[in-house]
Structures are given as C-alpha cells and as structure tokens.
Design an enzyme around this catalytic site. Structure first.
Site, mmCIF file in Angstrom:
data_model
loop_
_atom_site.group_PDB
_atom_site.id
_atom_site.type_symbol
_atom_site.label_atom_id
_atom_site.label_comp_id
_atom_site.label_asym_id
_atom_site.label_seq_id
_atom_site.Cartn_x
_atom_site.Cartn_y
_atom_site.Cartn_z
ATOM 1 N N SER A 123 32.707 -30.525 9.877
ATOM 2 C CA SER A 123 32.191 -30.985 8.395
ATOM 3 C C SER A 123 30.821 -30.036 7.971
ATOM 4 O O SER A 123 30.053 -29.356 8.569
ATOM 5 C CB SER A 123 31.764 -32.279 8.673
ATOM 6 O OG SER A 123 31.383 -32.628 7.216
ATOM 7 N N LYS A 175 35.986 -36.926 13.893
ATOM 8 C CA LYS A 175 36.178 -36.310 12.676
ATOM 9 C C LYS A 175 37.004 -37.048 11.683
ATOM 10 O O LYS A 175 36.939 -37.152 10.383
ATOM 11 C CB LYS A 175 36.414 -34.843 12.754
ATOM 12 C CG LYS A 175 36.606 -33.830 11.450
ATOM 13 C CD LYS A 175 35.342 -34.019 10.537
ATOM 14 C CE LYS A 175 35.434 -33.101 9.447
ATOM 15 N NZ LYS A 175 36.575 -32.961 8.357
ATOM 16 N N HIS A 178 35.132 -40.071 10.581
ATOM 17 C CA HIS A 178 34.240 -39.636 9.674
ATOM 18 C C HIS A 178 34.905 -39.294 8.247
ATOM 19 O O HIS A 178 34.093 -39.710 7.188
ATOM 20 C CB HIS A 178 33.664 -38.118 10.252
ATOM 21 C CG HIS A 178 32.719 -37.219 9.358
ATOM 22 N ND1 HIS A 178 33.510 -36.435 8.323
ATOM 23 C CD2 HIS A 178 31.451 -37.019 9.233
ATOM 24 C CE1 HIS A 178 32.621 -35.802 7.526
ATOM 25 N NE2 HIS A 178 31.445 -36.178 8.138
ATOM 26 N N ASN A 179 35.826 -38.813 8.169
ATOM 27 C CA ASN A 179 36.611 -38.444 6.753
ATOM 28 C C ASN A 179 37.036 -39.729 6.239
ATOM 29 O O ASN A 179 37.135 -39.978 5.162
ATOM 30 C CB ASN A 179 37.615 -37.537 6.929
ATOM 31 C CG ASN A 179 37.150 -36.144 7.158
ATOM 32 O OD1 ASN A 179 36.064 -35.953 7.505
ATOM 33 N ND2 ASN A 179 37.981 -35.401 6.954
#
Length: 362
Positions: A123, A175, A178-179
């Site tokens: 990121s 991730k 996270h997104n």
C-alpha cells in the site's frame, strides 16, 4: 542487495526508484521501452530479454525477483515462467493484489520445486516513492529475512511500516481486508460531504470543514488530508464521472466474511455502491420506475441519451504524486492513447474474479 523487478508501471517503477535511492541494485524487466529507459536513467539495469534478466540477478539459489503485474492470469504466467528458469533457494515475490487463495496454491507449488514464495500486500499508491510503502508480508521467515534490506528501503522507515504477517497467503489476506476497510472509509467521507453540500440553508464551505477535521478530529486520516488538499485547490469534481472501479479485494473480503460468518455491513455496502456506479443505467431502477408508473400512474423519465465517458490515464512511474490530485486531472483521452486498455488503466483486473483465478474455469 540485488533484486529483479518485473513490471515497471506506476507502482513497480516507483519502487525501483526508491530502491535505487536507498542504495540497492535493481534489474528491471518490462515490455515498455519508455519504462525501461526511465529506470535505466536512474542507475538500474534494464532489459526486455528474460534470459538476460535472469543472468543479471546473480548466482542460482541467491536470486530474488519481485513481480509487480496485474493480478490474475498475467501474474500466474509470469510466475510459471520464472519457476522454469530459477533454481532451488531462489525467491519469487508477488507484490500485487492477488487473491490469497491463489497465493496459497502458488506457494505450495513453488515450495515443491525448492523455490521460496513471498507475498507482499503493498500500500502507498503514487505517494510511495516519496513517503514509503506499507508492506504486509507472508511467506517463509528465512526468505523474508534475506529480503530485509529491500523491505527496510521501501518502507517509510527501516523499523516501521512492514512486517511478516504469517505463512504464504497471509500478506495478501491482510492487504485484502485493508482494501475493504479503505472502501468503507472512502464511502463514509463521500456520503458525509455530499449530505453537507446538499444542505443549502447553511451554505457550508467544504474546504473549510475538511481542513478543520484534519486537526484534532477523530475522523482525521490521510484520505481526509488528500480530500482537504483537493478542496482547498478548488478541484472541479464536475469534470469527473461518478464511475468508481473495484479491483476485486472488496468482493473477496465480503466472500471471506460470509464463509467465516463475520458481519461486514459497511464494507459490503461500500462495495455495492461501487457496483452501482459502474452501471451506465440501472436495470433495477428502470424496473422500479415502470412498476411505480403501472400501479400509481405516476410520471416517469425516459432516457434521452447514454452517458459519454472518456479515460484519464494512470499516473506514470517517477511522476510527482500531485499529478494525480483532482485539481490536476487533465482532459480525458482514449484508452488507446495510453498504451493500455481501459480495464487495466482503471485497475479492474479483478472484476470478474470473485473467488480467485480458477473461478469459472471448470
């Protein structure tokens, strides 16, 4: 340390530049002569010949290749090619947004050949070159430790912004979540500002509010910082379509929440809003309009002309991140002018992959 980078787009290219600035040796591979020339001008070894690329990485068993290409079939083909060229002990790193199920499968297949596979959920976007990248890493501890100089250089600081999450697939899994959270945060900001803008009686100043919230407020964040900067510079959102792409991670997050029985209503609704934005005309909306007319005889609107949209190409490696700011968005061009299809430019390579690369193949 010497490392190879396959894929020199806005993320991969900028990561090469940051590695070079940190004193690392980089060999870059890409089909784009412009991308190769860019990293070569900064001191990297550049090639579009795979044999030369592998030869430049050093001794067998000590080599490391970072793959930074769109998730899905392209990633799989690159990894398959590398697996046939590398030797036991070498490391393959996938820094893209691959589905964690696919990463687990790839890790097992490569381990059987004596190759280490490291997944890095990355990121930082176009600001990563300047600010550093957050990296959520999965894979064998031994391989990750060998790559420590690379991670310490790419991170915001050697001791911050990176770490091993767990075994193969865990980096891409974290991730993904996270997104999903990112989707929810962006949607909440957008809804709140639209609500305030619609309350005409108060004549609220959106730029003033965004700047105020940046200091001391519990809703302050980097996303708000970028929004405040755009509003302060009188960004003309009227020039933009309300189309918002989704590259797959939100969908995968929702699927995992269903499989685990963990409620994620905010992420789910934020992802659904992206789906709605991608429809030129909503069939369900047309049906609702027809039903309302049928039972109540109400007036309805007809569609006079379809929505016309262009494409503003993605930012290139080495460009200052402010090029991407809303107030600096140039006039739209066609996808053909940018050398890549609109789907790839928009980051939509995950749109049709709901549960992984193999979905629908059987």
């Amino acid at each position: 340390m010497k490392i190879g980078m396959i894929g020199l787009g806005k993320m991969g290219g900028n990561m090469v530049l940051r590695l070079l600035q940190g004193g690392q040796q980089v060999v870059g591979y890409d089909r784009s002569e412009e991308a190769l020339a860019n990293i070569e001008s900064h001191g990297a070894t550049a090639t579009r010949d795979m044999d030369a690329f592998i030869a430049a990485l050093g001794e067998p068993g000590q080599r490391a290749v970072w793959v930074m290409v769109p998730a899905g079939e392209i990633t799989q083909s690159v990894i398959d090619d590398l697996a046939g060229r590398l030797s036991p002990g070498d490391i393959i790193i996938d820094g893209g947004n691959s589905n964690f199920h696919d990463t687990q499968r790839r890790g097992e297949a490569l381990a059987a050949r004596g190759l280490h596979f490291v997944d890095v959920g990355t990121s930082g976007g176009v600001w990563g070159l300047k600010e550093g990248y957050a990296m959520m890493i999965g894979g064998p501890e031994e391989a990750i430790e060998r790559l420590r100089p690379v991670f310490e250089t790419l991170a915001p600081a050697p001791d911050r912004g990176w770490g091993r999450m767990g075994p193969s697939g865990s980096g891409h899994y974290v991730k993904m979540v996270h997104n999903g959270i990112e989707y929810g945060m962006m949607q909440a900001y957008a809804e709140g500002f639209e609500l305030m803008k619609a309350h005409k009686d108060f004549n609220l100043d959106m730029a003033q509010i965004a700047e105020l919230w940046r200091h001391g407020s519990v809703v302050r964040s980097w996303l708000l910082d970028l929004t405040a900067e755009a509003l302060k510079n009188s960004a003309d959102f009227n020039a933009l379509s309300d189309y918002v792409a989704d590259s797959g991670e939100g969908r995968w997050t929702i699927i995992d929440s269903i499989e685990l029985g963990v409620p994620t209503p905010v992420i789910t609704l934020a992802t659904q809003m992206r789906f709605r934005s991608q429809q030129e005309v909503s069939y369900q909306g047309q049906m609702l309009s027809a039903m309302r007319r049928a039972f109540g005889g109400h007036a309805v609107k007809t569609l006079e002309a379809p929505k016309q949209e262009g494409l503003v190409p993605e930012v290139q490696a080495g460009d200052h991140p402010k090029v991407a700011a809303p107030e600096n968005i140039p006039a739209a061009t066609t996808a053909q002018d940018t050398g890549a299809g609109a789907e790839q430019q928009l980051g939509e390579t995950g749109q049709n992959r709901v549960t992984g690369d193999q979905q629908g193949n059987g």
